[in-house]
Design an enzyme around this catalytic site. Structure first.
Site, PDB file in Angstrom:
ATOM      1  N   LYS A 144       0.916  -1.349   0.043  1.00 31.38           N
ATOM      2  CA  LYS A 144       0.138   0.214   0.030  1.00 31.38           C
ATOM      3  C   LYS A 144       0.804   1.282  -0.062  1.00 31.38           C
ATOM      4  O   LYS A 144       1.945   1.298   0.790  1.00 31.38           O
ATOM      5  CB  LYS A 144      -1.008  -0.128   1.367  1.00 31.38           C
ATOM      6  CG  LYS A 144      -1.420   1.210   1.368  1.00 31.38           C
ATOM      7  CD  LYS A 144      -1.686   1.726   3.057  1.00 31.38           C
ATOM      8  CE  LYS A 144      -0.120   2.112   3.376  1.00 31.38           C
ATOM      9  NZ  LYS A 144      -0.234   2.711   4.562  1.00 31.38           N
ATOM     10  N   ASP A 172      -5.888   0.499   8.642  1.00 32.59           N
ATOM     11  CA  ASP A 172      -5.664   0.167   7.137  1.00 32.59           C
ATOM     12  C   ASP A 172      -6.219  -0.892   6.531  1.00 32.59           C
ATOM     13  O   ASP A 172      -6.287  -0.834   5.334  1.00 32.59           O
ATOM     14  CB  ASP A 172      -3.995   0.433   6.980  1.00 32.59           C
ATOM     15  CG  ASP A 172      -3.609   1.765   6.763  1.00 32.59           C
ATOM     16  OD1 ASP A 172      -4.377   2.770   7.102  1.00 32.59           O
ATOM     17  OD2 ASP A 172      -2.451   1.966   6.911  1.00 32.59           O
TER      18      ASP A 172
END
Length: 284
Positions: free
Chosen positions: A17, A143
């Site tokens: 990410k 996240d």
């Protein structure tokens, strides 16, 4: 099913990410922070694989396996949570090939947990939707829901209120990740944030919004790891579309329009600064 197909069915990539922008707006009483971010994901990352087993067990290998717990691990937490909520009676023996640096701002543990949910959803034949898996993922970390989908999206709230971005400019861009192999604590970086709200993340095309945005954790991270300033300067010298630190660091990234540009930048950075970990990949 061929051995190759069977291997693919029993494994899942935990896509790295990056935060193209990260605006921290305020501290919340629960210890989290209200923020606005643009998540994007590479086509590279850690790898989770599974075989039948008794209960939930985990083995860890790969270049960044050292020091990781096989029991106190988000992979195990994700698998256990999915099994409990889905009333799964059989187990899974999981293997984590840890290819991304630990505590590096590119979603390592969160992406591993998300990949575990996707993999076991398929392996156990549960047929949960992506949205259902993202909901299951929420208690595992801020996240993790974004990592479940692993596609470009805007995140608000604590990063779990997600809006998928349909933008044709970003997929296919090549990202270069650079980490000086200095782990940083997300909690420490957020604590070092000065608490100043510097304004909202603008709407509109993702590249424009990202370039006009910022990472509010970059300054406190550089204060803790001054080498990050040198990394960002060397990346800027390569004239990328955008260069910035991701998340709470210490990984920095740059986007390029071609793999050749990214590879040239990778070589330049390695020549300028010793001891860097690097990875290139396309934005999904």
């Amino acid at each position: 099913m061929s051995d190759q197909d069977r291997g693919a069915a029993n494994s899942e990539t935990a896509y790295a990410k990056i935060n193209l922008a990260l605006h921290v707006r305020k501290r919340l009483p629960n210890g989290y922070h209200e923020l606005e971010t643009i998540f994007a994901f590479l086509d590279q990352g850690d790898l989770i694989s599974v075989q039948p087993g008794e209960g939930v067990t985990l083995e860890i290998g790969g270049p960044f396996a050292q020091g990781l717990s096989r029991t106190d691990n988000l992979v195990v937490q994700a698998a256990t949570r999915l099994a409990e909520l889905s009333d799964v009676k059989h187990g899974a023996h999981l293997h984590l090939d840890k290819r991304l640096p630990v505590a590096s701002g590119i979603g390592g543990g969160s992406a591993d947990a998300a990949a575990t949910l996707r993999l076991l959803n398929r392996f156990w034949g549960l047929d949960h939707s992506v949205a259902e898996l993202a909901e299951i993922a929420k208690p595992l970390g801020a996240d993790v829901p974004a990592c479940v989908a692993s596609q470009t999206c805007r995140g608000t709230g604590i990063g779990q209120d997600l809006e998928v971005i349909s933008d044709k400019d970003l997929p296919g861009c090549t990202a270069l990740l650079i980490n000086p192999l200095v782990p940083v604590s997300t909690a420490d970086i957020f604590r070092a944030w000065d608490g100043m709200d510097r304004g909202a993340l603008e709407s509109g095309p993702v590249i424009t919004a990202a370039r006009n945005g910022r990472n509010d954790l970059e300054k406190p991270a550089i204060a803790m790891v001054p080498l990050l300033s040198d990394v960002l300067q060397v990346l800027d010298d390569c004239q990328p579309v955008i260069a910035r630190m991701s998340g709470s660091g210490a990984t920095c990234f740059a986007l390029f329009r071609s793999l050749a540009e990214a590879k040239n930048a990778e070589s330049h950075c390695q020549n300028m600064i010793d001891g860097l970990w690097t990875m290139t990949g396309e934005i999904r």
